[in-house]
Design a protein around this motif. Structure first.
Motif, PDB file in Angstrom:
ATOM      1  N   ALA A 341       0.814  -1.230   0.000  1.00  0.00           N
ATOM      2  CA  ALA A 341       0.000   0.000   0.000  1.00  0.00           C
ATOM      3  C   ALA A 341       0.839   1.268   0.000  1.00  0.00           C
ATOM      4  CB  ALA A 341      -0.933   0.002   1.212  1.00  0.00           C
ATOM      5  N   SER A 344       3.532   6.324   2.887  1.00  0.00           N
ATOM      6  CA  SER A 344       3.239   7.742   3.109  1.00  0.00           C
ATOM      7  C   SER A 344       1.925   7.856   3.880  1.00  0.00           C
ATOM      8  CB  SER A 344       3.124   8.471   1.778  1.00  0.00           C
ATOM      9  OG  SER A 344       1.951   8.078   1.107  1.00  0.00           O
ATOM     10  N   PRO A 345       1.769   8.930   4.662  1.00  0.00           N
ATOM     11  CA  PRO A 345       0.513   9.105   5.394  1.00  0.00           C
ATOM     12  C   PRO A 345      -0.709   9.032   4.476  1.00  0.00           C
ATOM     13  CG  PRO A 345       2.125  10.714   6.121  1.00  0.00           C
ATOM     14  CD  PRO A 345       2.729  10.002   4.944  1.00  0.00           C
ATOM     15  N   GLN A 346      -0.556   9.529   3.252  1.00  0.00           N
ATOM     16  CA  GLN A 346      -1.678   9.498   2.314  1.00  0.00           C
ATOM     17  C   GLN A 346      -2.031   8.059   1.930  1.00  0.00           C
ATOM     18  OE1 GLN A 346      -1.396  12.409  -0.733  1.00  0.00           O
ATOM     19  NE2 GLN A 346      -2.944  11.489  -2.043  1.00  0.00           N
ATOM     20  N   ALA A 347      -0.984   7.249   1.710  1.00  0.00           N
ATOM     21  CA  ALA A 347      -1.228   5.846   1.347  1.00  0.00           C
ATOM     22  C   ALA A 347      -1.878   5.101   2.517  1.00  0.00           C
ATOM     23  CB  ALA A 347       0.087   5.178   0.958  1.00  0.00           C
ATOM     24  N   THR A 349      -3.680   6.410   5.017  1.00  0.00           N
ATOM     25  CA  THR A 349      -5.053   6.883   5.241  1.00  0.00           C
ATOM     26  C   THR A 349      -5.988   6.353   4.149  1.00  0.00           C
ATOM     27  OG1 THR A 349      -4.034   8.872   6.147  1.00  0.00           O
ATOM     28  CG2 THR A 349      -6.394   8.950   5.831  1.00  0.00           C
ATOM     29  N   LYS A 394      -7.281  15.665  10.657  1.00  0.00           N
ATOM     30  CA  LYS A 394      -6.906  16.551   9.546  1.00  0.00           C
ATOM     31  C   LYS A 394      -6.535  15.748   8.307  1.00  0.00           C
ATOM     32  CE  LYS A 394      -5.102  20.698  11.823  1.00  0.00           C
ATOM     33  NZ  LYS A 394      -3.848  21.338  12.256  1.00  0.00           N
ATOM     34  N   MET A 395      -5.819  14.648   8.522  1.00  0.00           N
ATOM     35  CA  MET A 395      -5.418  13.830   7.374  1.00  0.00           C
ATOM     36  C   MET A 395      -6.642  13.228   6.685  1.00  0.00           C
ATOM     37  SD  MET A 395      -1.861  11.941   8.322  1.00  0.00           S
ATOM     38  CE  MET A 395      -2.145  11.376   9.964  1.00  0.00           C
ATOM     39  N   ALA A 398      -8.306  15.968   4.765  1.00  0.00           N
ATOM     40  CA  ALA A 398      -7.558  16.314   3.546  1.00  0.00           C
ATOM     41  C   ALA A 398      -7.751  15.241   2.480  1.00  0.00           C
ATOM     42  CB  ALA A 398      -6.082  16.484   3.877  1.00  0.00           C
ATOM     43  N   VAL A 402      -9.013  15.503  -1.368  1.00  0.00           N
ATOM     44  CA  VAL A 402      -8.366  14.868  -2.519  1.00  0.00           C
ATOM     45  C   VAL A 402      -9.379  14.043  -3.320  1.00  0.00           C
ATOM     46  CG1 VAL A 402      -6.676  13.095  -3.179  1.00  0.00           C
ATOM     47  CG2 VAL A 402      -6.083  14.802  -1.434  1.00  0.00           C
TER      48      VAL A 402
ATOM     49  N   GLN B  80       0.751  10.314  -3.292  1.00  0.00           N
ATOM     50  CA  GLN B  80       1.446  10.064  -2.022  1.00  0.00           C
ATOM     51  C   GLN B  80       1.557  11.294  -1.108  1.00  0.00           C
ATOM     52  OE1 GLN B  80       2.729   7.040  -1.036  1.00  0.00           O
ATOM     53  NE2 GLN B  80       2.180   5.967  -2.917  1.00  0.00           N
ATOM     54  N   MET B  83      -2.131  15.031  -0.010  1.00  0.00           N
ATOM     55  CA  MET B  83      -2.960  15.097   1.192  1.00  0.00           C
ATOM     56  C   MET B  83      -2.229  15.812   2.323  1.00  0.00           C
ATOM     57  SD  MET B  83      -4.343  11.939   3.475  1.00  0.00           S
ATOM     58  CE  MET B  83      -2.955  11.931   4.601  1.00  0.00           C
ATOM     59  N   VAL B  87      -2.486  19.381   4.983  1.00  0.00           N
ATOM     60  CA  VAL B  87      -2.562  19.258   6.441  1.00  0.00           C
ATOM     61  C   VAL B  87      -1.479  20.090   7.127  1.00  0.00           C
ATOM     62  CG1 VAL B  87      -2.276  17.613   8.337  1.00  0.00           C
ATOM     63  CG2 VAL B  87      -3.594  16.961   6.306  1.00  0.00           C
TER      64      VAL B  87
END
Lengths: 510, 109
Positions: A341, A344-347, A349, A394-395, A398, A402, B80, B83, B87
């Motif tokens: 996966a 990164s925090p985005q991946a 989340t 917050k993540m 966000a 996205v 990646q 996001m 923040v």
């Protein structure tokens, strides 16, 4: 797909500052390496006493003596704006003082490893006799105590660790083996502390659920300790050892570990066992992490801030088949942070929030509350780790931007509406989403909430076996109203039609 | 900066030469980012790790600095990083690292 019901939840704290001062990893290593350091000398002056711990708003929220909404409105800083009256017992559990916890350690020790001084043992027995969930069967495990001279000999000559109360040595924890480091007094003490927290949570749960110990079928334990010996360090099974003390003679269990993601993984495991019919009921539980007491205290002392990491946290959740009334863990829309996966925090989340939402056909705003990591902010902020629950919210907001489900300008509003304030001690596994399960289940049952998502994340890389982290998540919502084992109207219709068709076929043949 | 990472940076600077190493930070907190940038340029300000008293003067950037973002594949950036861009306080992060770089890095990109 059948789901599992959340039938009852318990959350307890054990206020254990003296264990923390001696055996929390941060002060313990400092004592070994720099015994004369100003940090060690000053730390006791920043400790929150029990009288304040039972008036500390996050603690009261954890044990269910305050709601999350009340905590949100409680004036900051929480450590100096204490609740007007002390509360030991909340609707989910209790805040146990340290002397009683040492008694519980003795109760949970079945190898004569914990020795309490005779008069201290007697004093604790008197207090525990009045405890609402410790019955005579459990209390008879409390040993009679030892002479203080014998305890001092164990400490001086046989590598036993002193146990303190009010600054005095009141007992010791002995090593369980002369050369096996995994059975050293220190490791045994950590393991027994975890076991004792688990036992306390289990006893509260049995009482709250009105369940006889013999009715428990299976336990899944998800604390931070790996119990074993030098030939199998993580051998397990703390679950069964906890069940034994509580008298759950018909139960067995297993341990689940995944750093801070363990409780969510354990709940998914337990819910799956129940929903499949493999187990009649499962209790998912964990005791606290002694090594993490005063983990960030170096920063707290440096900034002259109260060292609030003084409580071991524990919890227990009873999962039963979906009965059509209690809130359920949805097993058809689980979140999983897979190997591929991404880190990164985005991946992360995306894997833990977006993927399960998509599976369930939901939008971000369809989840009332997201419970990710619920550390008390006034513990983490002075240590430079930020407000962790707010950062998680917050993540998620966000990510909603996205994915085109939220205007960027509305991030702040989303965070306050769908995020949570932190009310859990920095015990690793304990803050990870799970402390909200009790509040969520109650709010869903009363109709005040439709849905919550519980999210656990774990730093697997700390064990140096992989550079990966881990995570898991699930949705909690009201039952669809159809108990497992019952038939839906459509299913009955299909069966009737099949039967009629068969009858018609038979008549024609005749 | 933890001690192991400090050692990794020393090892990389020795292996490839300080002029061939760029430090790219992804930290979330401007104060922490500034401390990391200080560590790899001036030396470890806490005097706890291998970079205590060692001034490598490495070029150091934060991933949210425009120069770095311009180098990134935009598809991967969206997948990646986008996001977290919403923040975090990207201007403060970039500013904090740039300040250290301007003062103490011996080379720049």
């Amino acid at each position: 797909m059948p789901n599992a019901a959340i039938k009852s939840t318990v959350y307890c704290l054990n206020h254990t500052p003296e264990l923390g001062l001696q055996y929390g990893t941060t002060p313990c290593l400092e004592r070994r390496d720099k015994p004369d350091s100003p940090f060690l000398a000053n730390l006791p002056g920043f400790i929150q006493p029990y009288e304040d711990a039972v008036r500390y708003a996050p603690n009261l929220t954890y044990i269910g003596a305050m709601t999350v909404e009340q905590l949100e409105e409680h004036p900051l800083p929480w450590h100096s704006n204490l609740a007007s009256a002390p509360i030991r017992f909340g609707k989910y559990g209790e805040i146990m003082p340290e002397d009683e916890f040492l008694g519980l350690l003795d109760i949970c020790d079945v190898f004569d490893l914990v020795w309490l001084e005779t008069s201290f043992a007697e004093s604790v027995r008197g207090k525990l006799n009045a405890h609402p969930v410790l019955d005579a069967e459990v209390l008879k495990r409390l040993k009679g105590g030892r002479d203080i001279a014998a305890i001092r000999d164990e400490i001086a000559g046989k590598a036993a660790l002193p146990l303190y109360f009010a600054g005095e040595v009141v007992g010791c924890c002995r090593r369980a083996h002369e050369v096996d480091e995994t059975l050293s007094a220190h490791v045994i003490l950590e393991n027994l502390a975890s076991k004792a927290g688990g036992v306390l949570a289990l006893l509260h749960l049995l009482k709250k659920a009105g369940m006889e110990p013999g009715e428990v079928d299976f336990l899944v334990e998800c604390s931070e300790e790996a119990v074993g010996d030098m030939n199998q360090r993580g051998g397990g099974n703390l679950a069964k050892s906890i069940a034994e003390i509580a008298g759950c003679v018909n139960a067995s269990g297993l341990d689940v570990r995944a750093f801070c993601a363990a409780p969510v993984n354990a709940l998914i495991t337990g819910a799956s066992l129940v929903a499949s019919g493999a187990r009649r009921n499962v209790i998912v539980l964990a005791g606290g992490a002694l090594p993490k007491l005063f983990m960030n205290s170096r920063d707290h002392v440096k900034k002259e801030h109260p060292a609030l990491e003084n409580c071991l946290g524990s919890f227990a959740v009873l999962l039963t088949p979906d009965d059509g009334t209690a809130p359920v863990i949805r097993l058809d829309a689980l979140g999983k942070h897979s190997v591929g996966a991404g880190a990164s925090p985005q991946a992360v989340t995306t894997a833990l929030v977006w993927d399960p939402l998509r599976k369930a056909g939901l939008n971000f705003a369809d989840v009332d509350k997201y419970a990710a990591e619920l550390q008390i902010p006034e513990i983490t902020l002075p240590a430079g780790a930020g407000d962790v629950p707010e950062a998680n919210a917050k993540m998620i907001a966000a990510l909603a931007v996205v994915k085109g489900q939220l205007e960027r300008a509305a991030i702040g509003e989303f965070v306050s509406r769908h995020g949570l304030v932190g009310f859990a001690h920095t015990q690793g596994h304990i803050p990870s989403g799970v402390p909200f399960l009790g509040h969520a289940a109650d709010a869903i049952a009363s109709g005040d909430m439709k849905r919550a998502m519980i999210i656990g994340k774990g730093s697997l890389f700390l064990a140096r076996m992989t550079g990966l982290s881990d995570g898991a998540s699930f949705l909690v919502e009201a039952s669809s109203g159809e108990p497992v084992g019952s038939l839906t109207r459509d299913e009955v219709k299909t069966i009737l039609l099949d039967a009629l068709a068969e009858l018609a076929h038979t008549l024609r043949a005749d | 900066m933890d001690l192991e990472n400090q050692q990794r940076i020393i090892d990389a600077a020795e292996k490839f030469g300080a002029g061939n190493v760029v430090v790219l930070l992804g930290s979330a907190d401007p104060e922490g980012a500034g401390l990391y940038a200080e560590t790899v340029t001036v030396g470890d300000p806490t005097f706890a790790g291998p970079l205590a008293g060692v001034s490598l003067g490495l070029p150091v950037y934060h991933v949210f600095e425009e120069d770095i973002k311009a180098e990134a594949d935009q598809g991967i950036w969206q997948e990646q990083i986008e996001m977290m861009e919403m923040v975090l306080d990207t201007a403060a992060l970039a500013g904090s690292v740039a300040e250290m770089r301007e003062q103490h890095s011996q080379t720049k990109l």
